[in-house]
Enzyme design. Structure first.
Site, PDB file in Angstrom:
ATOM      1  N   TYR A 147      -1.903  -1.063  10.611  1.00 38.15           N
ATOM      2  CA  TYR A 147      -2.056  -1.382   9.178  1.00 38.15           C
ATOM      3  C   TYR A 147      -0.761  -1.058   8.438  1.00 38.15           C
ATOM      4  CZ  TYR A 147      -3.935  -1.320   4.395  1.00 38.15           C
ATOM      5  OH  TYR A 147      -4.147  -1.551   3.059  1.00 38.15           O
ATOM      6  N   SER A 176       0.861  -1.195   0.000  1.00 40.42           N
ATOM      7  CA  SER A 176       0.000   0.000   0.000  1.00 40.42           C
ATOM      8  C   SER A 176       0.893   1.240   0.000  1.00 40.42           C
ATOM      9  CB  SER A 176      -0.846  -0.009   1.285  1.00 40.42           C
ATOM     10  OG  SER A 176      -1.561   1.189   1.448  1.00 40.42           O
TER      11      SER A 176
HETATM   12  N1  LIG Z   1      -8.603  -0.155  -1.718  1.00 43.12           N
HETATM   13  C1  LIG Z   1      -7.518   0.543  -1.422  1.00 43.12           C
HETATM   14  O1  LIG Z   1      -7.519   1.789  -1.432  1.00 43.12           O
HETATM   15  C2  LIG Z   1      -6.235  -0.167  -1.082  1.00 43.12           C
HETATM   16  C3  LIG Z   1      -5.062   0.597  -1.022  1.00 43.12           C
HETATM   17  C4  LIG Z   1      -3.869  -0.034  -0.699  1.00 43.12           C
HETATM   18  C5  LIG Z   1      -3.855  -1.399  -0.473  1.00 43.12           C
HETATM   19  N2  LIG Z   1      -5.009  -2.121  -0.516  1.00 43.12           N
HETATM   20  C6  LIG Z   1      -4.928  -3.561  -0.261  1.00 43.12           C
HETATM   21  O2  LIG Z   1      -5.577  -4.252  -1.301  1.00 43.12           O
HETATM   22  C7  LIG Z   1      -5.972  -5.538  -0.866  1.00 43.12           C
HETATM   23  C8  LIG Z   1      -7.401  -5.817  -1.321  1.00 43.12           C
HETATM   24  O3  LIG Z   1      -8.273  -4.940  -0.627  1.00 43.12           O
HETATM   25  P1  LIG Z   1      -9.529  -4.232  -1.328  1.00 43.12           P
HETATM   26  O4  LIG Z   1      -9.259  -2.781  -1.356  1.00 43.12           O
HETATM   27  O5  LIG Z   1      -9.873  -4.933  -2.589  1.00 43.12           O
HETATM   28  O6  LIG Z   1     -10.634  -4.460  -0.183  1.00 43.12           O
HETATM   29  P2  LIG Z   1     -11.948  -5.374  -0.136  1.00 43.12           P
HETATM   30  O7  LIG Z   1     -12.886  -5.022  -1.230  1.00 43.12           O
HETATM   31  O8  LIG Z   1     -12.430  -5.261   1.271  1.00 43.12           O
HETATM   32  O9  LIG Z   1     -11.381  -6.838  -0.401  1.00 43.12           O
HETATM   33  C9  LIG Z   1     -10.654  -7.532   0.569  1.00 43.12           C
HETATM   34  C10 LIG Z   1     -10.580  -8.986   0.157  1.00 43.12           C
HETATM   35  O10 LIG Z   1      -9.792  -9.693   1.144  1.00 43.12           O
HETATM   36  C11 LIG Z   1     -10.507 -10.853   1.477  1.00 43.12           C
HETATM   37  N3  LIG Z   1     -10.201 -11.316   2.828  1.00 43.12           N
HETATM   38  C12 LIG Z   1     -10.263 -10.632   3.993  1.00 43.12           C
HETATM   39  N4  LIG Z   1      -9.958 -11.448   5.023  1.00 43.12           N
HETATM   40  C13 LIG Z   1      -9.713 -12.677   4.483  1.00 43.12           C
HETATM   41  C14 LIG Z   1      -9.352 -13.938   5.009  1.00 43.12           C
HETATM   42  N5  LIG Z   1      -9.192 -14.139   6.335  1.00 43.12           N
HETATM   43  N6  LIG Z   1      -9.169 -14.972   4.159  1.00 43.12           N
HETATM   44  C15 LIG Z   1      -9.346 -14.794   2.835  1.00 43.12           C
HETATM   45  N7  LIG Z   1      -9.672 -13.630   2.260  1.00 43.12           N
HETATM   46  C16 LIG Z   1      -9.860 -12.585   3.094  1.00 43.12           C
HETATM   47  C17 LIG Z   1     -11.988 -10.511   1.331  1.00 43.12           C
HETATM   48  O11 LIG Z   1     -12.724 -11.699   1.080  1.00 43.12           O
HETATM   49  P3  LIG Z   1     -13.714 -12.426   2.120  1.00 43.12           P
HETATM   50  O12 LIG Z   1     -14.234 -11.377   3.064  1.00 43.12           O
HETATM   51  O13 LIG Z   1     -14.756 -13.023   1.238  1.00 43.12           O
HETATM   52  O14 LIG Z   1     -12.857 -13.469   2.782  1.00 43.12           O
HETATM   53  C18 LIG Z   1     -11.954  -9.642   0.093  1.00 43.12           C
HETATM   54  O15 LIG Z   1     -12.029 -10.424  -1.067  1.00 43.12           O
HETATM   55  C19 LIG Z   1      -5.777  -5.542   0.647  1.00 43.12           C
HETATM   56  O16 LIG Z   1      -4.565  -6.206   0.959  1.00 43.12           O
HETATM   57  C20 LIG Z   1      -5.650  -4.060   0.985  1.00 43.12           C
HETATM   58  O17 LIG Z   1      -4.905  -3.841   2.157  1.00 43.12           O
HETATM   59  C21 LIG Z   1      -6.197  -1.539  -0.831  1.00 43.12           C
END
Ligand SMILES: NC(=O)c1ccc[n+]([C@@H]2O[C@H](COP(=O)([O-])OP(=O)(O)OC[C@H]3O[C@@H](n4cnc5c(N)ncnc54)[C@H](OP(=O)(O)O)[C@@H]3O)[C@@H](O)[C@H]2O)c1
Length: 248
Positions: free
Chosen positions: A156, A143
């Protein structure tokens, strides 16, 4: 390993929403076989069904990345179904922001379990296959918060700094096996990530800020596609991107 994206076998954790879901669609549409992991099996099963109906190759395996055996099963299912694993995208993560002084210790534990240990379990599951193949590509999601620290995001940030540290160590270790490693560090992207912030004042402030600047999840999918699509002798080690309007 096959070149480009077409015919590559790509395992994606956190494929049930946001960045993982967008990447599954993007890569499947470009000819990859995608194997989807997440806890919400209804979501990944529906996505796999939708992609298969369109003629793409997709499989769903319910996976909690905090359980090493489930992550191994996800990867082994991909290898059994498609013969190998070319890309492991360790994307699953959560961001329940709160200052340290609010002592959300359960949330600290969950972030460490999912954001750090989940990535390590993904590496543990993919590495033996990739070493045997003498090819592969491990992509870990960090991130902007893996580069800067905000006081409401300390734990985080620590998990995302850790992802960068272990990815850099991995990069140096796997050179003899012809394995590529990429860290992708997104800024604010519109997903479900903010829904899991339990502190309502922090959630409201973050949502207000993010809603003004966030870019679409497809931006992330395109960075993954870029790294995967490069020729086998090109190792894209880190991509950091933000919305143009994001100041920090
Ligand atoms: N969106 C942003 O602005 C942003 C910025 C920087 C980094 N990120 C990173 O991008 C990645 C994806 O996040 P996102 O933004 O797409 O958020 P999101 O829409 O909330 O997706 C998160 C995903 O992680 C899965 N997850 C959570 N806990 C889990 C577990 N115990 N086992 C398996 N899967 C799990 C969820 O699936 P289930 O709940 O179905 O298990 C979901 O598919 C994360 O690592 C986040 O830190 C996001």
């Amino acid at each position: 390993m096959s070149q480009g994206i077409e015919n590559k076998v790509v395992v994606i954790t956190g494929a049930s929403s946001g960045l993982g879901e967008a990447t599954a669609r993007h890569l499947a549409e470009r000819g990859a076989s995608v194997v989807l992991g997440a806890r919400r099996s209804n979501r990944i099963a529906a996505l796999a069904e939708e992609l298969s109906t369109k003629g793409y190759k997709a499989k769903a395996v319910q996976t909690d990345v905090t359980d090493q055996h489930q992550v191994k099963k996800l990867v082994d299912t991909a290898v059994n179904a498609f013969g190998r694993i070319d890309v492991m995208l360790n994307n699953a993560g959560l961001m329940p922001l709160a200052p340290l002084e609010r002592l959300k210790v359960d949330e600290w534990d969950r972030m460490i379990d999912v954001n750090i240990k989940g990535v390590l379990y993904g590496i543990a599951a993919a590495l033996p296959h990739m070493k045997a193949q003498k090819s592969g590509h491990i992509i870990n999601v960090s991130s902007v918060y893996g580069h800067v620290i905000d006081p409401s995001a300390t734990v985080y940030c620590a998990t995302k700094f850790a992802v960068r540290a272990l990815s850099e160590g991995l990069r140096k270790e796997v050179k003899p096996y012809n394995i590529r490693t990429t860290i992708i560090s997104p800024g604010a992207v519109s997903t479900e990530l903010l829904e899991h912030i339990s502190e309502k004042d922090i959630q409201a402030g973050t949502k207000e800020f993010v809603s003004k600047i966030a870019i679409s999840a497809d931006t992330f999918a395109r960075t993954v596609a870029f790294a995967v699509n490069e020729p086998d002798d090109v190792d894209i080690n880190e991509i950091l991107f933000r919305p143009t309007a994001q100041p920090v």
